[in-house]
Write an enzyme that holds these catalytic residues in place. Structure first.
Site, PDB file in Angstrom:
ATOM      1  N   TYR A 182      36.869  36.637  40.488  1.00  0.00           N
ATOM      2  CA  TYR A 182      37.956  37.111  41.353  1.00  0.00           C
ATOM      3  C   TYR A 182      37.955  38.628  41.361  1.00  0.00           C
ATOM      4  CZ  TYR A 182      42.674  37.970  43.150  1.00  0.00           C
ATOM      5  OH  TYR A 182      43.747  38.411  43.887  1.00  0.00           O
TER       6      TYR A 182
ATOM      7  N   ASP B 262      33.332  44.749  37.590  1.00  0.00           N
ATOM      8  CA  ASP B 262      34.779  44.648  37.770  1.00  0.00           C
ATOM      9  C   ASP B 262      35.387  44.374  36.397  1.00  0.00           C
ATOM     10  OD1 ASP B 262      37.376  44.138  38.292  1.00  0.00           O
ATOM     11  OD2 ASP B 262      37.035  42.634  39.867  1.00  0.00           O
TER      12      ASP B 262
ATOM     13  N   LYS C  61      45.153  46.471  35.372  1.00  0.00           N
ATOM     14  CA  LYS C  61      45.866  45.827  34.253  1.00  0.00           C
ATOM     15  C   LYS C  61      46.189  46.794  33.107  1.00  0.00           C
ATOM     16  CE  LYS C  61      44.882  41.322  35.984  1.00  0.00           C
ATOM     17  NZ  LYS C  61      43.731  40.898  36.742  1.00  0.00           N
TER      18      LYS C  61
END
Ligand SMILES: *Cc1c(COP(=O)(O)O)cnc(C)c1O
Length: 429
Positions: free
Chosen positions: A146, A241, A269
């Site tokens: 994702y 990522d 995050k």
């Protein structure tokens, strides 16, 4: 005994009238595990309290940012101090330089970076810059990874090792995904086939260097190395990522943990310490294409805003001060021991498999072996996961509400918390 969640239900009833599905991000709706979402009121340390006054031990950490738990005193103090000075300038501030320099001290390969507000923006921008730097359009992503919700990344794979993407969301025009090639995670044969077919047209390969959005799938030896070698050979940009793995799997992220250097990284995050911040960066030769140095345009009103910068910096400083990585690894080893103690017969019988790397953990129900790619993850018993999920809630343990999510340890968990977590898995089985 069932927990009372009367007030949660009342708030959700109002939410459903105003937000699609009652939520501001789909996974929160509990569609995957069934039942009603819990509406939270506050958190402290490892504890979360809902609006009915039930408390839970938190293994979700707001999907990763809260590696130090809720309301860490140093983070709170930094945010309060900054809030009194300014929430945003929309102009340079020293706070953004301080955080960037701190990140660079953890990850020396990051020669230049840019702050944005979400992981989605970071990956979207990294791909744009890779395209600008190479003058090519196509890029590769892997099924089950994702990378946020920008158009060109919302693709599903066809059958086979190497396929051209098909949009996985309504509202994404075919044209937006025609340059997205989808590969199979951990398949070296697949990525070789992709480069044989399209090598000279590939701007970038984007990958979660340790996949944590399809449960936890570790890269097999040779997979990241072959991505690195093929990108170098064909002049493509390798993007890690690390929105999830950055600042969590090791000081230097997955690049350090697995000893493979990308050309660009994306972060999110933890980097904002619980406030909206994310970043992308890497090699100077690629990043110099970003405006105003170069011609790849990318901007943001609130980018690098001092409040998020203060929270991120305080988080990284506090992690250093408490030797977070060592602590989390020893917690992880305690978790491993409880897994052996309580789950051994189930593991041997192939009823569940367990994967852990630093503070990431995941139980795959109905899997004899840890899955290696998305189709193996999809073959797991998600109904059993959903049962276990509701048992966890009943026992006051909170996790991300989907079998495709990982659990996170924070520096706040005790051995007793970990034992409770594992005993529920054993009971559920
Ligand atoms: C969470 C996540 C994103 C998206 O970040 P947002 O801040 O939710 O947009 C991108 N990539 C990975 C690996 C993630 O885990």
């Amino acid at each position: 005994m069932s927990m009372k969640r009367q007030r949660s239900a009342e708030v959700m009833e109002r939410s459903r009238k105003i937000f699609p599905g009652g939520v501001n991000s789909p996974v929160r709706s509990f569609r995957s595990v069934g039942g009603d979402p819990i509406v939270f009121s506050h958190g402290e340390g490892k504890h979360l309290t809902d609006v009915d006054g039930n408390t839970y031990i938190d293994f979700c950490g707001s999907w990763g940012p809260l590696i130090l738990g809720y309301s860490h005193p140093a983070v709170l103090a930094a945010v309060q101090k900054q809030a009194a000075r300014a929430l945003t300038f929309g102009a340079p501030s020293e706070e953004e330089v301080l955080l960037a320099e701190k990140i660079q001290s953890w990850m020396p390969g990051l020669e230049m970076m840019r702050f944005v507000n979400s992981g989605t923006e970071a990956t979207m921008s990294a791909i744009r810059v890779a395209r600008a730097a190479t003058g090519r359009n196509k890029f590769v992503k892997f099924e089950g990874c994702y990378h946020g919700h920008s158009d060109c990344l919302l693709v599903k794979a066809g059958s086979g090792l190497a396929t051209l993407g098909q949009a996985s969301s309504a509202g994404v025009p075919e044209g937006s995904v025609q340059d997205t090639i989808t590969g199979v995670y951990n398949s070296i044969e697949g990525i070789e086939e992709i480069f044989t077919n399209w090598g000279s047209e590939i701007a970038a390969v984007i990958v979660e260097p340790m996949a944590a959005n399809m449960g936890l799938v570790l890269p097999e030896k040779g997979f990241l190395e072959s991505l690195r070698a093929l990108c170098s050979k064909h002049g493509s940009v390798l993007i890690f990522d690390e929105v999830m793995t950055g600042f969590r799997v090791a000081r230097g992220g997955a690049a350090e943990a697995f000893s493979v250097q990308p050309d660009l990284w994306t972060f999110g995050k933890i980097v904002g310490g619980g406030l909206p911040a994310a970043a992308y960066g890497g090699r100077l030769s690629v990043m110099e294409h970003v405006a105003p140095l170069g011609r790849a345009y990318q901007a943001g009103t609130l980018s690098g805003n001092p409040l998020a910068m203060a929270a991120g910096l305080a988080t990284l400083n506090a992690m250093e001060a408490c030797s977070a990585f060592e602590r989390l690894e020893s917690s992880g080893q305690v978790l491993d021991q409880f897994v052996s103690k309580y789950l051994d017969p189930h593991l041997k019988a192939g009823r569940v498999s367990y994967v852990r790397k630093s503070s990431f953990f995941c139980f795959f129900f109905g899997a004899a072996q840890p899955p290696r790619n998305f189709s193996e993850v999809s073959a797991c018993d998600m109904n059993l996961f959903n049962k276990a999920y509701h048992n966890w809630l009943q026992q006051g343990l909170y996790m991300g509400p989907s079998g495709y999510e990982v659990g996170f340890l924070s520096t706040q968990h005790s051995p007793e918390d970990l034992e409770r977590l594992v005993r529920v898995v054993a009971q559920s089985l």
